[in-house]
Design an enzyme around this catalytic site. Structure first.
Site, PDB file in Angstrom:
ATOM      1  N   LYS A  77     -12.328  -1.249   6.408  1.00 25.00           N
ATOM      2  CA  LYS A  77     -11.552  -2.225   7.163  1.00 25.00           C
ATOM      3  C   LYS A  77     -12.039  -2.229   8.619  1.00 25.00           C
ATOM      4  O   LYS A  77     -12.472  -3.234   9.126  1.00 25.00           O
ATOM      5  CB  LYS A  77     -10.055  -1.917   7.106  1.00 25.00           C
ATOM      6  CG  LYS A  77      -9.490  -1.574   5.719  1.00 25.00           C
ATOM      7  CD  LYS A  77      -9.638  -2.670   4.721  1.00 25.00           C
ATOM      8  CE  LYS A  77      -9.289  -2.363   3.273  1.00 25.00           C
ATOM      9  NZ  LYS A  77      -8.131  -1.602   2.951  1.00 25.00           N
TER      10      LYS A  77
ATOM     11  N   ASP B 295      -1.398   6.808   6.136  1.00 26.30           N
ATOM     12  CA  ASP B 295      -2.506   5.966   5.686  1.00 26.30           C
ATOM     13  C   ASP B 295      -2.786   4.974   6.820  1.00 26.30           C
ATOM     14  O   ASP B 295      -1.960   4.117   7.112  1.00 26.30           O
ATOM     15  CB  ASP B 295      -2.088   5.235   4.403  1.00 26.30           C
ATOM     16  CG  ASP B 295      -3.142   4.250   3.905  1.00 26.30           C
ATOM     17  OD1 ASP B 295      -4.202   4.114   4.549  1.00 26.30           O
ATOM     18  OD2 ASP B 295      -2.895   3.615   2.856  1.00 26.30           O
TER      19      ASP B 295
ATOM     20  N   TRP C  74       0.827  -1.220   0.000  1.00 25.34           N
ATOM     21  CA  TRP C  74       0.000   0.000   0.000  1.00 25.34           C
ATOM     22  C   TRP C  74       0.852   1.257   0.000  1.00 25.34           C
ATOM     23  O   TRP C  74       0.545   2.227  -0.694  1.00 25.34           O
ATOM     24  CB  TRP C  74      -0.996  -0.011   1.159  1.00 25.34           C
ATOM     25  CG  TRP C  74      -2.134  -0.958   0.899  1.00 25.34           C
ATOM     26  CD1 TRP C  74      -2.423  -2.093   1.599  1.00 25.34           C
ATOM     27  CD2 TRP C  74      -3.103  -0.879  -0.154  1.00 25.34           C
ATOM     28  NE1 TRP C  74      -3.523  -2.718   1.041  1.00 25.34           N
ATOM     29  CE2 TRP C  74      -3.952  -2.005  -0.027  1.00 25.34           C
ATOM     30  CE3 TRP C  74      -3.332   0.018  -1.203  1.00 25.34           C
ATOM     31  CZ2 TRP C  74      -5.027  -2.245  -0.906  1.00 25.34           C
ATOM     32  CZ3 TRP C  74      -4.395  -0.213  -2.074  1.00 25.34           C
ATOM     33  CH2 TRP C  74      -5.222  -1.331  -1.922  1.00 25.34           C
TER      34      TRP C  74
HETATM   35  C1  LIG Z   1      -7.547  -1.098   1.581  1.00 25.75           C
HETATM   36  C2  LIG Z   1      -6.419  -0.149   1.704  1.00 25.75           C
HETATM   37  C3  LIG Z   1      -6.240   0.932   0.809  1.00 25.75           C
HETATM   38  C4  LIG Z   1      -7.141   1.158  -0.378  1.00 25.75           C
HETATM   39  O1  LIG Z   1      -8.391   1.533   0.013  1.00 25.75           O
HETATM   40  P1  LIG Z   1      -9.514   1.864  -1.085  1.00 25.75           P
HETATM   41  O2  LIG Z   1     -10.622   2.339  -0.234  1.00 25.75           O
HETATM   42  O3  LIG Z   1      -9.801   0.586  -1.794  1.00 25.75           O
HETATM   43  O4  LIG Z   1      -8.962   2.905  -1.980  1.00 25.75           O
HETATM   44  C5  LIG Z   1      -5.188   1.779   1.015  1.00 25.75           C
HETATM   45  N1  LIG Z   1      -4.336   1.610   2.047  1.00 25.75           N
HETATM   46  C6  LIG Z   1      -4.471   0.593   2.913  1.00 25.75           C
HETATM   47  C7  LIG Z   1      -3.510   0.464   4.039  1.00 25.75           C
HETATM   48  C8  LIG Z   1      -5.516  -0.317   2.765  1.00 25.75           C
HETATM   49  O5  LIG Z   1      -5.642  -1.333   3.632  1.00 25.75           O
END
Ligand SMILES: *Cc1c(COP(=O)(O)O)cnc(C)c1O
Length: 386
Positions: free
Chosen positions: A212, A188, A110
């Protein structure tokens, strides 16, 4: 017409999906009960105007709960946006309009994606990539060895790598801030937000997709410092309004139609987290669950998690068997017992157990039972072969 009143929980699986992911059962029940007539409006939340008094109150309450749960400093903005965390990979660069280069801690898939997205918009530098420790396990290198130029505009990090199960800890954050005290941090936290307390004031921006640990897909939380909002305001003429944090902050995240259902469900999840005792209580439970799963994997003769102990995620636990056949057998055994979502990400294969806040201990019990049965089988096979 009244909502259906069949028992809701009869067919529930143990859901280890990495995202979209398990939601608290009381929240699902509440949604079901409120679906036909939400907040006394006579319509569902999906059918209500986002300009209605009821929705504005619902949205404000969700924001207030985020602020309480994460002790968000009062002068930070809390935004509910669309486009997923992936859009924030680019939106962060556009809003912060860096003058220097951007530093990226590349600790997994990511953060690598965030780096790629940013590289289209600004000069980017990898501050670090993963290394192997003495045991061959993935590890984040010592901050002393990172490449961070003094003119870097900010450092981007991924707090928890959902695919490989590599997570930051507070000591790593301390090291970064000791060495680079003036370097703003952008994080993030898609797969770790609300899994443990964080000091929000240490970050310039935190963003996280909801699906998540907070709610359904479709809404993305952005927590932005006053400095980030000021930068966004200065850059506003260069970026589309719906991507502009300052414009969204001015409009209470309702510059255009927000994802009302996702926002409402997040609010219910926040209420549930508060009722559980907040993020500190979540952390305790998450740690305990993760410790049990890692212990079972480490005790398994044919199973391995390849992350250095210090950086093991308490949210996503990837593990591999010695071969494809063992992996398939394990997944099939789990499936037959109602354990779902355990297949590893397609880029790494194997298995992955995601242990988000809403995962009940009973699901972990069920997983351990499968891991122990599989371990016994592997040990017997090894004996037979010897
Ligand atoms: C799932 C995830 C993303 C992407 O998220 P989207 O909502 O699909 O754009 C980005 N960073 C992390 C750490 C993730 O787990």
């Amino acid at each position: 017409m009244r909502p259906p009143t069949t028992p809701l929980m009869s067919q529930r699986s143990h859901n280890f999906s990495a995202g979209p992911a398990v939601l608290p059962e009381p929240v699902l029940e509440r949604i079901a009960n409120e679906l036909y007539d939400w907040a006394g409006t006579g319509v569902s939340v999906m059918e209500a105007s986002h300009r209605s008094e009821a929705f504005i109150a619902c949205a404000a309450e969700a924001e207030a709960r985020v602020r309480r749960l994460l002790s968000v400093p009062e002068d930070y903005a809390v935004l509910f946006l669309q486009g997923g965390a992936s859009l924030q990979f680019s939106a962060t660069v556009m809003n912060l309009a860096p003058s220097g280069s951007l530093a990226f801690a590349e600790t997994g898939a990511w953060s690598a994606k965030a780096y790629d997205a940013a590289s289209k918009l600004a000069p980017v530098v990898r501050a670090c990539t993963l290394e192997r420790d003495a045991h061959g396990r993935s590890s984040i290198p010592s901050v002393a060895d990172w490449a961070v130029s003094e003119d870097a505009s900010y450092l981007h990090l991924c707090d928890n790598e959902t695919i490989s199960g590599v997570a930051w800890d507070d000591a790593l954050l301390d090291d970064v801030q000791d060495r680079h005290p003036h370097l703003p941090l952008v994080a993030d936290m898609s797969s770790s937000i609300m899994s443990r307390p964080v000091d929000v004031s240490r970050f310039q921006v935190i963003y996280a997709g909801a699906q998540k640990n907070m709610g359904p897909a479709g809404v993305t939380l952005v927590i932005a410092s006053p400095d980030a909002i000021a930068r966004s305001r200065a850059a506003a003429s260069q970026i589309p309004n719906v991507l502009c944090w300052a414009a969204m902050a001015d409009a209470d995240s309702m510059l255009n139609t927000p994802p009302v259902f996702a926002w409402y469900v997040c609010g219910l999840v926040f209420e549930w987290v508060e009722a559980q005792g907040g993020v500190a209580a979540m952390q305790q439970r998450n740690r305990a669950q993760a410790a049990r799963v890692y212990e079972a994997i480490d005790a398994h003769p044919a199973c391995d998690n390849s992350v250095a102990e210090r950086f093991r995620s308490i949210m996503n636990v990837p593990f591999v068997f010695r071969d494809e056949r063992e992996t398939a057998e394990f997944l099939a055994a789990c499936q037959s017992q109602g354990l779902v979502g355990l297949k590893g990400h397609k880029s790494v294969g194997g298995c992955r157990a995601s242990l988000y806040n809403a995962l009940p201990d009973s699901a972990v019990d069920a997983l351990l039972q499968q891991l122990r049965a599989s371990a016994a089988k592997a040990a017997a096979a090894d004996l037979g072969a010897a």
